[in-house]
Design a protein around this motif. Structure first.
Motif, PDB file in Angstrom:
ATOM      1  N   UNK A 126       0.946  -1.174   0.012  1.00 56.94           N
ATOM      2  CA  UNK A 126      -0.130   0.036  -0.056  1.00 56.94           C
ATOM      3  C   UNK A 126       0.943   1.095  -0.013  1.00 56.94           C
ATOM      4  N   UNK A 127       2.071   1.087   0.734  1.00 51.50           N
ATOM      5  CA  UNK A 127       2.960   2.250   0.476  1.00 51.50           C
ATOM      6  C   UNK A 127       3.823   2.226  -0.796  1.00 51.50           C
ATOM      7  N   UNK A 144      -9.874  -1.050  -5.751  1.00 51.15           N
ATOM      8  CA  UNK A 144     -10.874  -0.415  -4.738  1.00 51.15           C
ATOM      9  C   UNK A 144      -9.953   0.799  -3.909  1.00 51.15           C
ATOM     10  N   UNK A 145      -8.603   0.641  -3.802  1.00 54.50           N
ATOM     11  CA  UNK A 145      -7.784   1.527  -2.938  1.00 54.50           C
ATOM     12  C   UNK A 145      -7.968   2.954  -3.702  1.00 54.50           C
ATOM     13  N   UNK A 187     -10.437  -0.220   8.192  1.00 52.84           N
ATOM     14  CA  UNK A 187     -10.193  -1.315   8.836  1.00 52.84           C
ATOM     15  C   UNK A 187      -9.809  -2.713   8.447  1.00 52.84           C
ATOM     16  N   UNK A 188     -10.419  -2.940   7.105  1.00 51.18           N
ATOM     17  CA  UNK A 188     -10.213  -4.462   6.622  1.00 51.18           C
ATOM     18  C   UNK A 188      -8.709  -4.773   6.335  1.00 51.18           C
ATOM     19  N   UNK A 189      -8.547  -5.996   6.103  1.00 48.56           N
ATOM     20  CA  UNK A 189      -7.261  -6.339   5.747  1.00 48.56           C
ATOM     21  C   UNK A 189      -7.009  -6.455   4.125  1.00 48.56           C
ATOM     22  N   UNK A 190      -5.773  -6.389   3.713  1.00 48.64           N
ATOM     23  CA  UNK A 190      -5.604  -6.512   2.309  1.00 48.64           C
ATOM     24  C   UNK A 190      -6.434  -7.455   1.382  1.00 48.64           C
ATOM     25  N   UNK A 209     -10.029  -6.673   1.452  1.00 49.88           N
ATOM     26  CA  UNK A 209     -10.411  -5.775   0.214  1.00 49.88           C
ATOM     27  C   UNK A 209     -10.110  -6.165  -1.102  1.00 49.88           C
ATOM     28  N   UNK A 210      -9.161  -7.032  -1.315  1.00 43.63           N
ATOM     29  CA  UNK A 210      -8.942  -7.439  -2.615  1.00 43.63           C
ATOM     30  C   UNK A 210      -9.958  -8.476  -3.324  1.00 43.63           C
TER      31      UNK A 210
END
Length: 569
Positions: free
Chosen positions: A105-106, A166-167, A280-283, A286-287
């Motif tokens: 994400x970074x 989604x990000x 708050x969801x983990x990757x 979300x994926x």
């Protein structure tokens, strides 16, 4: 002895570089790059992984980009940054950059490739900013590195990562999810280039933005966005279009939404807002999330008309607002989903006419006003059916997904822009892994633009003619970026000429043709949009008078026991 000393001095001027030579000052701190020379005599100052925004993590997830924290020490810009998080296990990136698995994400970083040229001293080198494709959900900026193009064209090449899937693009207006985070990342890069590229020898007033596939739609959005005005002067739209049905949300969807913001689908929000729960969801969770259904899932979170980045639908905005002076539209000769020769044989054996109808039916929501859409399209493309129903689908995909929206864009802007050029890349490599009937499918020509044939690639083989084709297309790109006269014919309202890069008699040359696929462009851009909502007109009754055509007008992975093909929009 003196001659030996002088030779050593000359050698050092060409090959040696001190640490000071590759240190540059930016708004947020100094960066140190390094020198490469993959093409003899073409030295490139390379800076990898310069942050242009703070890491979009924790409280900054699903928020607009914010400036990075300034640094005091010199930042070592020696390593490609991680790609942004994507759902496909990096398969799309690996097609371009074998062995690259780093993602995070970074990920909001810039890479800069600076040729060693005299114009750097007076900060007058032209600049290319590349926006990668991949359905806005996969890919990274330097899947194909920019040093070869920079050296050959004597231009500065900038690549970068922006938030994906989604990000970057989830939109639920009333939940505080704007859907433009990836686009705002891109704007932030353009602002960074405007403020800093002079320190690298570039002229910010000679900046071209270039996008491929979904990235082509993105640069098309920037060409009309008020947020991007004044940040660049020219645009290259390559194998995509902001007018494509897949680029923006379905007009029948609620405005400002490309997802159903249901806490129930998240397993509950635990007294949090929907946005807080997403944060708050983990990757992994979300994926797995998808937006509203789109035809063939080409882009899972298409662009929303938010009133700020996009103030209106591009088809309307292009009629009166443009941020650029020149346009180059480029495409591959055949586009469509690339398949290998072995996969092609299996597809031709197993893909039936019923399969064709099923796939075409996925597109029917785009033309919900046409009751017999599938029948009309199958009939229009029946000349390809003798080979295989899959060949019919390939032609439909090429025209509907790519060519028609690109030529619709050209027809809109040619009325008021004289410097508009269209180029088809027609050269077929002798070592092409694709079947003969497919020719030059989507994405193949991108490797030539970045000079890959000149240095080789783990997955593909190239010969001397491929190298010459690569040099030719890089010259066209760099001449356009530098404002030089092109050997391409302009596309005009009363003379719809386009150029073709072809190989003939073991030579690469530019050829001019008229009216690209006029019958098919008329079918998609004139006939289909104007059929009456209550029409039950049979396909064979549609009149296709090509002479009446006027100037107005993902990555998907399919895996079975017989084939695998990879495709990106």
């Amino acid at each position: 002895m003196l001659s030996v000393y002088l030779c050593f001095v000359v050698y050092c001027l060409r090959v040696c570089s001190s640490e000071e030579d590759v240190i540059r000052q930016t708004t947020y701190g100094k960066v140190r790059g390094f020198v490469t020379e993959r093409i003899p005599g073409k030295r490139i100052y390379t800076f990898l992984g310069i942050p242009y925004a703070s890491p979009p993590v924790k409280e900054l997830r699903f928020e607009r980009p914010v400036p990075p924290t300034p640094w005091k020490n010199v930042l070592r810009a020696f390593t490609l940054p991680p790609a942004c998080i994507q759902y496909d296990n990096m398969m799309y990136i690996l097609e371009h950059f074998p062995g690259f698995y780093n993602n995070s994400e970074d990920c909001l970083y810039i890479n800069i490739y600076v040729p060693e040229v005299e114009s750097n001293r007076i900060k007058n080198t032209s600049v290319l900013v590349f926006m990668h494709g991949g359905s806005n959900r996969v890919g990274m900026g330097s899947m194909l590195e920019g040093d070869i193009l920079a050296g050959h064209g004597e231009i500065i090449v900038v690549t970068f990562n922006y938030r994906l899937g989604i990000y970057g693009f989830v939109a639920a207006k009333d939940e505080g999810l704007e859907g433009t985070y990836g686009f705002l990342d891109q704007v932030e890069v353009l602002k960074w280039v405007k403020a800093n590229i002079g320190e690298f020898g570039g002229n910010s007033e000679k900046t071209t933005i270039y996008g491929h596939s979904a990235g082509a739609a993105d640069v098309g959005f920037h060409a009309i966005s008020p947020l991007s005005k004044g940040l660049f002067q020219q645009v290259i739209v390559h194998s995509g279009s902001p007018l494509a049905f897949w680029a923006t949300t379905d007009p029948h969807w609620p405005q400002g939404y490309n997802i159903d913001p249901s806490c129930e689908k998240l397993g509950g929000c635990n007294k949090k807002t929907y946005k807080e729960q997403l944060k708050s969801l983990n990757i992994e969770k979300l994926n797995e999330m998808k937006g509203m259904d789109t035809p063939r899932d080409l882009i899972t979170f298409p662009a929303v008309i938010d009133g700020e980045f996009l103030r209106g639908r591009p088809s309307e905005t292009y009629s009166y607002q443009l941020n650029v002076d020149q346009f180059l539209l480029a495409f591959a000769r055949d586009e469509g989903f690339p398949v290998t020769k072995d996969a092609s044989r299996n597809i031709f054996k197993t893909f039936t006419r019923e399969d064709l109808k099923k796939v075409l039916n996925y597109y029917s929501p785009v033309y919900r006003h046409i009751k017999n859409f599938t029948e009309m399209v199958a009939n229009e493309y029946k000349e390809y059916g003798d080979l295989s129903p899959y060949n019919q689908l390939h032609r439909v995909d090429a025209d509907m997904i790519f060519y028609a929206p690109m030529f619709r864009l050209a027809d809109l802007i040619c009325r008021y822009m004289k410097d508009l050029y269209l180029l088809s890349f027609d050269h077929v490599s002798a070592y092409s892994p694709h079947p003969d009937w497919q020719g030059v499918p989507h994405g193949v020509d991108l490797f030539y633009v970045f000079g890959v044939p000149l240095v080789g690639h783990q997955r593909y083989q190239y010969d001397e003619l491929d190298k010459e084709a690569s040099r030719k297309v890089m010259t066209i790109w760099s001449d356009f970026i530098k404002g030089k006269n092109l050997e391409l014919s302009p596309y005009q309202e009363n003379n719809k000429q386009y150029s073709r890069l072809v190989s003939r008699n073991n030579e690469i040359m530019i050829q001019t043709d008229n009216s690209f696929r006029p019958r098919k462009m008329h079918f998609w851009n004139t006939v289909m949009p104007t059929i009456n909502n209550s029409s039950t007109q049979r396909a064979n009754e549609v009149k296709m008078n090509s002479s009446s055509v006027s100037c107005v007008n993902c990555f998907i992975i399919f895996i079975s026991c017989t084939m695998t093909f990879v495709f990106s929009v």
